[in-house]
Design a protein around this motif. Sequence first.
Motif, PDB file in Angstrom:
ATOM      1  N   UNK A 106      37.378  81.199  15.928  1.00 22.76           N
ATOM      2  CA  UNK A 106      36.570  80.234  16.112  1.00 22.76           C
ATOM      3  C   UNK A 106      35.888  79.422  14.941  1.00 22.76           C
ATOM      4  N   UNK A 107      35.730  78.266  15.030  1.00 23.73           N
ATOM      5  CA  UNK A 107      35.321  77.528  13.961  1.00 23.73           C
ATOM      6  C   UNK A 107      34.218  76.605  14.363  1.00 23.73           C
ATOM      7  N   UNK A 108      33.483  75.749  13.607  1.00 18.40           N
ATOM      8  CA  UNK A 108      32.398  74.827  13.918  1.00 18.40           C
ATOM      9  C   UNK A 108      33.293  73.629  14.686  1.00 18.40           C
ATOM     10  N   UNK A 109      32.684  73.222  15.653  1.00 18.83           N
ATOM     11  CA  UNK A 109      33.404  72.296  16.551  1.00 18.83           C
ATOM     12  C   UNK A 109      34.151  72.675  17.531  1.00 18.83           C
ATOM     13  N   UNK A 110      34.324  73.979  17.928  1.00 23.27           N
ATOM     14  CA  UNK A 110      34.863  74.520  19.201  1.00 23.27           C
ATOM     15  C   UNK A 110      33.898  74.214  20.200  1.00 23.27           C
ATOM     16  N   UNK A 111      34.755  73.923  21.216  1.00 17.99           N
ATOM     17  CA  UNK A 111      34.176  73.604  22.459  1.00 17.99           C
ATOM     18  C   UNK A 111      34.278  74.713  23.514  1.00 17.99           C
ATOM     19  N   UNK A 112      32.903  75.320  23.617  1.00 13.75           N
ATOM     20  CA  UNK A 112      32.745  76.516  24.617  1.00 13.75           C
ATOM     21  C   UNK A 112      33.408  76.299  25.950  1.00 13.75           C
ATOM     22  N   UNK A 113      33.270  75.249  26.367  1.00 10.60           N
ATOM     23  CA  UNK A 113      33.891  75.072  27.741  1.00 10.60           C
ATOM     24  C   UNK A 113      35.486  75.084  27.809  1.00 10.60           C
ATOM     25  N   UNK A 114      36.089  74.699  26.767  1.00 10.62           N
ATOM     26  CA  UNK A 114      37.331  74.735  26.608  1.00 10.62           C
ATOM     27  C   UNK A 114      37.834  76.099  26.141  1.00 10.62           C
ATOM     28  N   UNK A 115      37.203  76.932  25.390  1.00 14.58           N
ATOM     29  CA  UNK A 115      37.380  78.162  24.992  1.00 14.58           C
ATOM     30  C   UNK A 115      37.421  79.059  26.617  1.00 14.58           C
ATOM     31  N   UNK A 116      36.442  78.923  27.313  1.00 15.96           N
ATOM     32  CA  UNK A 116      36.334  79.706  28.485  1.00 15.96           C
ATOM     33  C   UNK A 116      37.631  79.192  29.373  1.00 15.96           C
ATOM     34  N   UNK A 117      38.003  77.802  29.307  1.00 11.44           N
ATOM     35  CA  UNK A 117      39.380  77.639  30.135  1.00 11.44           C
ATOM     36  C   UNK A 117      40.580  78.240  29.426  1.00 11.44           C
ATOM     37  N   UNK A 118      40.490  78.239  28.140  1.00 16.05           N
ATOM     38  CA  UNK A 118      41.562  79.215  27.534  1.00 16.05           C
ATOM     39  C   UNK A 118      41.613  80.635  27.814  1.00 16.05           C
ATOM     40  N   UNK A 119      40.449  81.071  28.126  1.00 16.47           N
ATOM     41  CA  UNK A 119      40.714  82.648  28.670  1.00 16.47           C
ATOM     42  C   UNK A 119      41.273  82.502  29.734  1.00 16.47           C
ATOM     43  N   UNK A 120      40.932  81.526  30.730  1.00 14.46           N
ATOM     44  CA  UNK A 120      41.683  81.533  32.115  1.00 14.46           C
ATOM     45  C   UNK A 120      43.249  81.261  31.840  1.00 14.46           C
ATOM     46  N   UNK A 121      43.512  80.689  30.836  1.00 13.34           N
ATOM     47  CA  UNK A 121      44.846  80.414  30.757  1.00 13.34           C
ATOM     48  C   UNK A 121      45.630  81.618  30.301  1.00 13.34           C
ATOM     49  N   UNK A 122      44.965  82.331  29.314  1.00 12.64           N
ATOM     50  CA  UNK A 122      45.642  83.564  28.739  1.00 12.64           C
ATOM     51  C   UNK A 122      45.921  84.710  29.885  1.00 12.64           C
ATOM     52  N   UNK A 123      44.648  84.850  30.733  1.00 13.71           N
ATOM     53  CA  UNK A 123      44.732  85.675  31.869  1.00 13.71           C
ATOM     54  C   UNK A 123      45.861  85.595  32.684  1.00 13.71           C
ATOM     55  N   UNK A 124      46.008  84.094  33.031  1.00 16.26           N
ATOM     56  CA  UNK A 124      47.147  83.749  33.936  1.00 16.26           C
ATOM     57  C   UNK A 124      48.558  83.954  33.260  1.00 16.26           C
ATOM     58  N   UNK A 125      48.672  83.940  31.960  1.00 11.91           N
ATOM     59  CA  UNK A 125      49.890  84.150  31.430  1.00 11.91           C
ATOM     60  C   UNK A 125      50.412  85.542  31.429  1.00 11.91           C
ATOM     61  N   UNK A 126      49.402  86.374  31.567  1.00  7.68           N
ATOM     62  CA  UNK A 126      49.639  87.926  31.858  1.00  7.68           C
ATOM     63  C   UNK A 126      49.239  88.638  30.567  1.00  7.68           C
ATOM     64  N   UNK A 127      48.617  88.190  29.751  1.00  9.46           N
ATOM     65  CA  UNK A 127      48.154  88.859  28.510  1.00  9.46           C
ATOM     66  C   UNK A 127      47.216  90.218  28.970  1.00  9.46           C
ATOM     67  N   UNK A 128      47.432  91.266  28.164  1.00  2.51           N
ATOM     68  CA  UNK A 128      46.568  92.596  28.462  1.00  2.51           C
ATOM     69  C   UNK A 128      45.134  92.194  28.216  1.00  2.51           C
ATOM     70  N   UNK A 129      44.912  91.589  27.186  1.00  2.00           N
ATOM     71  CA  UNK A 129      43.263  91.242  26.873  1.00  2.00           C
ATOM     72  C   UNK A 129      43.281  90.309  25.651  1.00  2.00           C
ATOM     73  N   UNK A 130      41.993  89.991  25.227  1.00  4.66           N
ATOM     74  CA  UNK A 130      41.808  88.811  24.496  1.00  4.66           C
ATOM     75  C   UNK A 130      40.948  89.555  23.359  1.00  4.66           C
TER      76      UNK A 130
END
Length: 380
Positions: free
Chosen positions: A171-195
């Motif tokens: 993550x760099x300056x300008x990242x949106x925490x709300x979008x990052x949290x939504x990204x976590x949901x997407x990765x878990x839904x895709x079946x990844x083991x962990x992040x």
Amino acid sequence: MAVPVSQAWTVATYVLKQKLMGRKKYPLVLMLEPLFRCNLACAGCGKIQYPAHILKAELSPEECFKAVEECGTPMVSIPGGEPLLHPKMPEIVAGLVARKKYVYMCTNALLLKEKLHLFKPSKYLSFSVHVDGQREHHDFSVCREGGYDIAMEGVRAAVAAGFRVTTNTTLFDGADPNSVRAHFDEMMAAGVESMMVSPGYTYDKAPDQNHFLGKARSRRMFRAILSNRKKSWEFNTHPLFSEFLMGKQNFECTPWGMPTFSIFGWQKPCYLLQDGYADTFKELLETVEWQNYGAKSGNPQCANCMVHSGHEASAVDYAFSSLKGFMMTARKFMFPPTYEDADAQKLLNEWPKKSHGPLVQIAAPATTHNAAELQQVSGD
């Protein structure tokens, strides 16, 4: 659990052995860089700014195995460059798996689906896929439109084939925490083991110098992202390192914890800085003036660094340095906290939305590292 029990046990017994031997400086993860060549030119990357003959150079499988045996770590991370561009990568991975090393092969996944058949699923192998956020943010970060869709196609194919798959988000300056949290949901839904998530490092050779985070902004951002977390999220970083990012823990850097071996040799002092090279791991440990690095040293290059390659080993070492640290860590692994925090939720709700500028592909410059580095590789 974010990692197999066998891996957690292997790492725990390894660290305990180092403690019983009285070793104050020991490696935890080897950062093995078999090449610098990449099929992306990300704006925040400081690893690919080399001339063509350096980018063509590669470590042989034998050189990789020698470095792993010399270092002795239970885990090996293979960054780059893009490891899947190395023609002997399947042989390197197979050799490390045969040695029962837990391997995290980092990849941008642009070639993952195409080359998946060259690898075999194993508890010792995880594809660590670089995904910097949701589609728009990821494509902006890697300076390639459509990069996210290709990467996620590779992720889904690897998961379906039975491979361990983790993600690595910088993550760099300008990242949106709300979008990052939504990204976590997407990765878990895709079946990844962990992040894994970490702030970017201020590489002085990175094309974009305007979006690196300072420590105060990092802590504020990670507090918003990692507080009030969902129980479905799995992270493969040490829980105390996550707390370090959130400002709940304070660790000094232990750069020897994740040493780097590349075509130049053993990099001094760490994965992120290049203050020369050693021929052996023993020489690295004995010749680097470690007191000159880390935030406490006053070194300006270390002032804002909070990255995992410098501080996660510190968290692991702390966990095994006292009964208090061990019990705290065990409790967080067995009963992962969600870090309920009303102020962090308010911060998240009020976080300003920022739009990216136009997405551009940045070409890697054709220059330069110092003459000693170039001579070491070219032999001229």
